[in-house]
Scaffold this active site. Sequence first.
Site, PDB file in Angstrom:
ATOM      1  N   HIS A  67       0.823  -1.333  -0.142  1.00  0.00           N
ATOM      2  CA  HIS A  67       0.121  -0.022  -0.058  1.00  0.00           C
ATOM      3  C   HIS A  67       0.948   1.259  -0.185  1.00  0.00           C
ATOM      4  O   HIS A  67       0.588   2.110  -0.856  1.00  0.00           O
ATOM      5  CB  HIS A  67      -0.856  -0.140   1.132  1.00  0.00           C
ATOM      6  N   GLU A  68       1.822   1.183   0.773  1.00  0.00           N
ATOM      7  CA  GLU A  68       2.706   2.489   1.011  1.00  0.00           C
ATOM      8  C   GLU A  68       3.510   2.722  -0.273  1.00  0.00           C
ATOM      9  O   GLU A  68       3.763   3.785  -0.741  1.00  0.00           O
ATOM     10  CB  GLU A  68       3.823   2.460   2.489  1.00  0.00           C
ATOM     11  N   HIS A  71       1.694   4.336  -2.783  1.00  0.00           N
ATOM     12  CA  HIS A  71       1.621   5.851  -2.812  1.00  0.00           C
ATOM     13  C   HIS A  71       3.223   6.479  -3.328  1.00  0.00           C
ATOM     14  O   HIS A  71       3.233   7.429  -4.018  1.00  0.00           O
ATOM     15  CB  HIS A  71       1.741   5.988  -1.284  1.00  0.00           C
TER      16      HIS A  71
END
Length: 156
Positions: A67-68, A71
């Site tokens: 998820h990170e 980003h």
Amino acid sequence: MDQRELQLLVEQVSNDYFHKPFRHNARFNGRLRTTGGRYLLRSHDIEINPKQMTQFGMQALVGIIKHELCHYHLHIEGRGYQHKDHEFKQLLKKVGGLRYCEVLPGTRTTQAYKYLYICTDCKQQYKRKRKVDTRKYVCGKCRGKLFFKSDEKSVD
């Protein structure tokens, strides 16, 4: 798992799933409470909540890292890196990252209400978390005067 092992894991996940290198720092941040991790826009570093790994295991940790990294890579490329962006949602689905992390036990407490107001005319009850100015607001049902009932305790 220590900081060095986390750094190596993030670099490996980046290469395996995104086919791009991770060139910044990954570290644990024990002060994170309600989130599994965060991507820092200015430094491009990634911080991970260590409690997520100890509570939910390695699979949850890898999902948070993915998820990170979504980003990270989208921001580096100048594309839509926010949760609301279509590109972010597509990439997250493609790599199999977590949209939301599990809630840690004891981190979120909800209070049903703290203040109870009752209409003097129709006896309608209003349960509120915040104070209401009874000089300014009236009953929505009959427009009667509201009063604060102080002997009522908040419900948990």
